[in-house]
Every structure is written in structure tokens, then in C-alpha cells.
Scaffold this active site. Structure first.
Site, PDB file in Angstrom:
ATOM      1  N   ASP A 182      -2.297   2.886   2.939  1.00 13.51           N
ATOM      2  CA  ASP A 182      -3.156   2.045   2.873  1.00 13.51           C
ATOM      3  C   ASP A 182      -3.901   1.007   4.669  1.00 13.51           C
ATOM      4  O   ASP A 182      -3.338   1.165   5.010  1.00 13.51           O
ATOM      5  CB  ASP A 182      -3.115   1.222   1.344  1.00 13.51           C
ATOM      6  CG  ASP A 182      -3.834   0.340   0.843  1.00 13.51           C
ATOM      7  OD1 ASP A 182      -4.852   0.604   1.001  1.00 13.51           O
ATOM      8  OD2 ASP A 182      -4.107  -0.576   0.757  1.00 13.51           O
ATOM      9  N   ASP A 207      -6.770  -2.478   3.299  1.00 17.97           N
ATOM     10  CA  ASP A 207      -6.819  -3.744   3.029  1.00 17.97           C
ATOM     11  C   ASP A 207      -5.709  -3.835   2.302  1.00 17.97           C
ATOM     12  O   ASP A 207      -5.552  -4.044   1.453  1.00 17.97           O
ATOM     13  CB  ASP A 207      -7.828  -3.967   2.095  1.00 17.97           C
ATOM     14  CG  ASP A 207      -9.136  -3.212   2.305  1.00 17.97           C
ATOM     15  OD1 ASP A 207      -9.299  -4.129   3.803  1.00 17.97           O
ATOM     16  OD2 ASP A 207      -9.527  -2.452   2.346  1.00 17.97           O
TER      17      ASP A 207
END
Length: 232
Positions: free
Chosen positions: A15, A17
Site C-alpha cells: 500500500d 498512503d
């Protein structure tokens, strides 16, 4: 989960953020700026937690609904993109991120990006980190990728990400790194192990599906998952 339960992996999926880039604080600031335009409501962590990991338009619809804003989700989207484009350019790498990515690259462990952000916003966020993000084999940007039919917590983005490695590893061979409960749910549904690096305010029960929970990427031990250990 005990260390003996960890299974060997061959590929990693990240991922972005809140996991690789310190953008969640910036997202909070941007969202609060928009709420301030329509009154004195506060963007609480509980609402934020329910939205983390969602694709862009799903998030816009949820915020407009949660705060009963007098604008459409499309209008909210336009406002947020405008503010984000101004502040996300300054996103900094999270502790331990560069070390881990360079380590995996050095040892020829394939890894890719699986972010709910759209391609345009990813380019803004990595402005000052081009060298590091060139190490990724590929990127799947959930908000703009036509193959990602449903956003997190659905497993789509992780299955698409795995399928784009040349050797198309089985999901069980992939290790996902996530910070958000929605992302952990998606990775778990995809049949992948997942290392969760949550905000310290995330309740423990929302980390239950994670294979491992750590408080920083600096704490990750690659050898637990059959990956080359860090050089001392």
C-alpha cells in the site's frame, strides 16, 4: 500469531498512503479544510478510519453523506483534488520504508504498489521520491485502474497486483504491507499474508486479520517470511 505460523513468500505488495508515505495527516488537513467551508464540523478519527483504503469516489460519497454536505460527491472530489495537489507534493517517506524497499530490490525480491489512489495523485505524491518508486515492478492505482472493479476491502486490487508479476505468483506466495483495516481485509480475502503497520489509534480488534502487526516498518523482520534478512 506465533512466528511458526508465518509462511514463506516470494513477492511483496505495498500500500502507499500511511504505509510508505506520510500522507494520512495531509489527507486529514485537506478534508478538514473542506468541512470548514460548510460549517464547524470536525473530521474525526472514527470517520477517517472507516474511509482509509477506499477508492477515491467511494470516499467522496461517504464523506458527503456522513457530514450531510450541501454538495455532490463529484463537487467534493473536485475540491479535494485541488487541495491535495497543492499539499501532497510534500509527502515524506515513512520510517523504514526506503531501507526495506532497497533491501528487497538488492535481493531481487519482486514487489509492486497497490494503492487506492489514482495514477494522477500518485505522481504528485512521489514527486520527491522518484528514484525509490522506480524500484517497483509495477503499480496498480485502484481509483483509475479499469481492472480493479471494487475498491478495498474487496480483494480485487491485490489479485490484480499479483497477476501482473511476470510469473503470476499464487496469492499465498504474496506478502502485503498495509496500514488500514480496509486494506487488511482485502489482502486477507485475497488469500495473502499481511503485515499491518497501523496508526497507533486503530483499535486492536481491527487488526485481528493481520498476519503480523508492527508499529513501524523499521520493526519488520524479513526472515520471518523466508525473505533475506537485513544486513547488520
Amino acid at each position: 500469531m506465533s512466528e511458526t505460523k508465518f509462511k514463506k513468500v516470494t513477492h511483496c505488495i505495498f500500500d502507499m498512503d500511511g504505509l510508505l508515505l506520510d500522507t494520512e495527516r495531509l489527507y486529514t488537513d485537506a478534508t478538514q479544510k473542506i468541512l470548514n467551508m460548510f460549517g464547524d464540523q470536525v473530521y474525526t478519527f472514527d470517520v477517517k478510519l472507516s474511509l482509509m483504503g477506499m477508492v477515491h469516489m467511494d470516499m467522496c460519497r461517504k464523506i458527503v453523506d456522513a457530514y450531510k454536505l450541501p454538495i455532490t460527491p463529484e463537487e467534493y472530489s473536485k475540491l479535494q483534488k485541488q487541495i491535495n495537489s497543492e499539499i501532497m507534493i510534500n509527502a515524506q517517506l515513512m520510517p523504514g520504508a526506503e531501507r526495506l524497499l532497497r533491501h528487497l530490490h538488492k535481493h531481487n525480491i519482486p514487489f509492486c504498489l497497490a494503492t487506492s489512489s489514482g495514477q494522477d495523485m500518485v505522481e504528485i505524491k512521489i514527486t520527491h521520491h522518484q528514484e525509490i518508486f522506480k524500484l517497483f515492478h509495477h503499480r496498480v492505482c485502484g481509483s483509475t485502474d479499469p481492472d480493479v472493479k471494487q475498491g478495498k476491502p474487496a480483494p480485487d486490487i491485490f489479485l490484480v497486483a499479483a497477476s501482473r508479476f511476470p510469473d503470476k505468483p499464487d496469492p499465498s506466495q504474496c506478502l502485503v504491507f498495509e496500514d488500514a483495516p480496509n486494506g487488511v481485509k482485502g489482502a486477507h480475502s485475497a488469500g495473502m499474508q499481511v503485515v499491518m503497520v497501523p496508526d497507533e489509534r486503530v483499535p486492536l480488534e481491527m487488526c485481528a486479520l493481520a498476519t503480523q502487526r508492527i508499529l513501524s516498518l523499521e520493526q519488520f523482520q524479513p526472515e520471518l517470511f523466508g525473505l533475506p534478512p537485513f544486513d547488520n
